[in-house]
Design a protein around this motif. Structure first.
Motif, mmCIF file in Angstrom:
data_model
loop_
_atom_site.group_PDB
_atom_site.id
_atom_site.type_symbol
_atom_site.label_atom_id
_atom_site.label_comp_id
_atom_site.label_asym_id
_atom_site.label_seq_id
_atom_site.Cartn_x
_atom_site.Cartn_y
_atom_site.Cartn_z
ATOM 1 N N VAL A 209 3.849 -3.766 -10.936
ATOM 2 C CA VAL A 209 3.605 -5.193 -11.388
ATOM 3 C C VAL A 209 4.574 -5.556 -12.507
ATOM 4 O O VAL A 209 4.940 -6.695 -12.288
ATOM 5 N N THR A 210 4.670 -4.959 -13.199
ATOM 6 C CA THR A 210 5.437 -5.255 -14.598
ATOM 7 C C THR A 210 6.741 -4.432 -14.799
ATOM 8 O O THR A 210 7.402 -4.887 -15.815
ATOM 9 N N ARG A 366 3.796 -12.475 -12.840
ATOM 10 C CA ARG A 366 3.331 -11.121 -12.284
ATOM 11 C C ARG A 366 2.755 -11.559 -10.937
ATOM 12 O O ARG A 366 2.887 -10.414 -10.297
ATOM 13 N N ARG A 369 4.809 -11.083 -8.031
ATOM 14 C CA ARG A 369 5.304 -9.787 -7.568
ATOM 15 C C ARG A 369 4.062 -9.106 -6.685
ATOM 16 O O ARG A 369 4.626 -8.239 -5.957
ATOM 17 N N ILE A 370 2.951 -9.327 -7.302
ATOM 18 C CA ILE A 370 1.976 -8.367 -6.542
ATOM 19 C C ILE A 370 1.789 -8.464 -4.812
ATOM 20 O O ILE A 370 1.643 -7.150 -4.546
ATOM 21 N N GLN A 373 4.264 -5.965 -3.818
ATOM 22 C CA GLN A 373 4.007 -4.655 -3.943
ATOM 23 C C GLN A 373 2.637 -4.058 -3.508
ATOM 24 O O GLN A 373 2.437 -2.782 -3.733
ATOM 25 N N TRP A 374 2.190 -5.053 -2.776
ATOM 26 C CA TRP A 374 0.528 -4.704 -2.478
ATOM 27 C C TRP A 374 0.376 -3.435 -1.833
ATOM 28 O O TRP A 374 -0.497 -2.405 -1.956
ATOM 29 N N ILE A 377 0.754 -0.678 -3.835
ATOM 30 C CA ILE A 377 -0.389 -0.630 -4.979
ATOM 31 C C ILE A 377 -1.548 -0.059 -4.245
ATOM 32 O O ILE A 377 -2.421 0.782 -4.856
ATOM 33 N N LEU A 432 -4.834 -6.189 -13.942
ATOM 34 C CA LEU A 432 -4.697 -6.504 -12.544
ATOM 35 C C LEU A 432 -5.737 -7.585 -11.774
ATOM 36 O O LEU A 432 -5.653 -8.443 -11.383
ATOM 37 N N ASP A 435 -5.165 -10.986 -12.984
ATOM 38 C CA ASP A 435 -3.929 -11.578 -12.333
ATOM 39 C C ASP A 435 -4.686 -12.027 -10.970
ATOM 40 O O ASP A 435 -3.961 -12.837 -10.497
#
Length: 449
Positions: A209-210, A366, A369-370, A373-374, A377, A432, A435
């Motif tokens: 995430v970062t 952020r 991006r999530i 990237q899920w 994640i 998270l 967010d």
């Protein structure tokens, strides 16, 4: 070159390890001995680090646990020493305790020898670093993972803080001393190790995430250590020195992993921050706190429950943005003051001047991006153990498994989840959830669970 996870403890500390992550992993730890009668190696450890006169620090409890053995070894080797036993049987890891050590320090001593576990280790680490002396630790309980770490968990201005200093130069873990530690300290060590499952997951998510630094080698080292701990844990309460040694070595390896990474990520995540917040609340209420590792064990179960819910979620950026926008600065400050009282002012100051966790622009970045990237994640979350298996392991040992069993109310659980992200500059599970616009709703679910 072999992977870190395949190396022995001695191999890990004996040299520097170039890594694909771009860093050179090394630790200034020069001597480690774990096992039966390991305290007899203390003269060798002192010679290895060039110490001629250690300054021994303990508290009344750790004095009873191990000072006779340490004193006999020192005197049989004709080694001079300084000695101070703290006044309190339950010292706090704060400015007062470090100052007490300083006031009684013998400056002719060339090393600080901490006899004890968590608080003694952390306070001596901070003092030794400030005094420019190497630290030696003779552990009295397999109760926490800070033996080999380069940081200390301290109370500064009544706020729980991680201070980065340096690793001890030598560690002695005598399993014949450690096996006689109080039951609750054995629970604490197990709880601190079980937490690594969540910490490793969270470290990976924070990277995704970062963009925070992440090392697969260090993470793999911790996972291999966890495998050994999980296999040994069912026999912990038998107090078999071999099992105690496995737990103790795992706790030491956790500290080495922290030193390799340069941050506490391999060993500490949201599950630790439940404990940190509860410790701060206990201080503000003038109440005794539970052992850190026991609280961390309960926090681990809470986190596994959160991740079980989160795995069923699909990110909705629009809904998340709307939920976060509703958190006005005035509302956030009022919540922090309600929970932390006087200590809130420092946390509010840190948010506005240093961390900017609530900054709308940073949140938007952020959140962008999530979704992409899920899948990764989710993959990180799928590596977590089943909550039922961890619960069973803790119950076998007789450990507390619910917050209410350690004096924390349902409101304390919710408050810790909601505000932990604002107590340190670290991207946590709660970060998270914030967010994603889920933090308050998940806190409510924990209260009702």
């Amino acid at each position: 070159m072999p992977h870190l996870a395949h190396m022995t403890l001695q191999e890990l500390i004996s040299t520097a390890h170039p890594c694909a992550c771009g860093r050179l992993h090394q630790v200034p730890l020069r001597f480690v001995r774990v096992g039966r009668n390991a305290v007899e190696a203390l003269p060798e450890a002192l010679r290895t680090i060039g110490c001629q006169k250690p300054f021994v620090v303990c508290d009344p409890n750790t004095c009873r646990a191990g000072w006779e053995q340490v004193r006999n070894v020192l005197e049989n080797a004709s080694l001079p020493y300084g000695f101070y036993c703290l006044a309190s049987e339950h010292p706090e890891p704060d400015e007062h305790t470090v100052g007490e050590i300083c006031m009684h320090f013998d400056p002719s001593c060339d090393a600080v020898l901490a006899l004890g576990s968590g608080v003694i280790n952390d306070c001596c680490k901070v003092f030794a670093h400030a005094a420019g002396r190497p630290q030696v630790i003779v552990g009295t309980a397999p109760s926490m993972d800070g033996y080999a770490s380069s940081c200390a968990s301290m109370l500064v201005g009544r706020v729980k803080t991680t201070l980065y200093s340096s690793c001890p130069a030598a560690i002695i873990a005598d399993t014949m001393i450690m096996k006689d530690a109080p039951e609750r300290m054995l629970w604490a060590g197990l709880g601190d190790m079980l937490a690594k499952h969540v910490a490793l997951c969270e470290w990976r998510i924070a990277h995704l995430v970062t963009g925070e630094y992440y090392c697969q080698e260090v993470a793999a080292l911790m996972r291999a250590t966890l495998d050994r701990i999980m296999a040994a844990a069912p026999r912990l309460m038998e107090r078999d020195p071999e099992v105690i040694g496995t737990i103790a070595e795992g706790l030491i390896l956790s500290g080495i992993a922290i030193a390799f990474a340069g941050v506490s990520r391999p060993a500490s995540g949201q599950e630790h921050y439940f404990s940190h917040v509860w410790e701060m609340l206990a201080l503000s209420r003038g109440q005794p706190g539970e052992l850190h590792g026991i609280q961390v064990g309960v926090g681990t179960l809470l986190c596994l429950r959160l991740y079980g819910w989160l795995r069923q979620h699909t990110p909705d950026p629009k809904a998340a943005a709307a939920t976060v926008a509703a958190l006005t600065p005035a509302r956030w400050e009022a919540e922090m003051r309600r929970i932390y009282g006087e200590a809130a002012q420092l946390l509010i100051h840190n948010e506005y001047t240093l961390w900017h966790h609530n900054d709308p622009g940073a949140h938007k970045e952020r959140l962008s991006r999530i979704p992409a990237q899920w899948p990764q994640i989710l993959q990180a979350m799928e590596a977590l153990p089943d909550a039922a298996s961890i619960l069973s392991l803790m119950q076998q040992a007789g450990m507390p498994t619910r917050a209410q069993e350690i004096g924390q109310s349902a409101q304390d659980v919710a408050d810790a989840l909601v505000t932990a992200r604002n107590t340190r500059d670290k991207y946590l599970t709660g970060s998270l959830l914030w967010d994603l616009g889920l933090l308050e709703s998940y806190a409510d679910r924990l209260m009702r669970a």
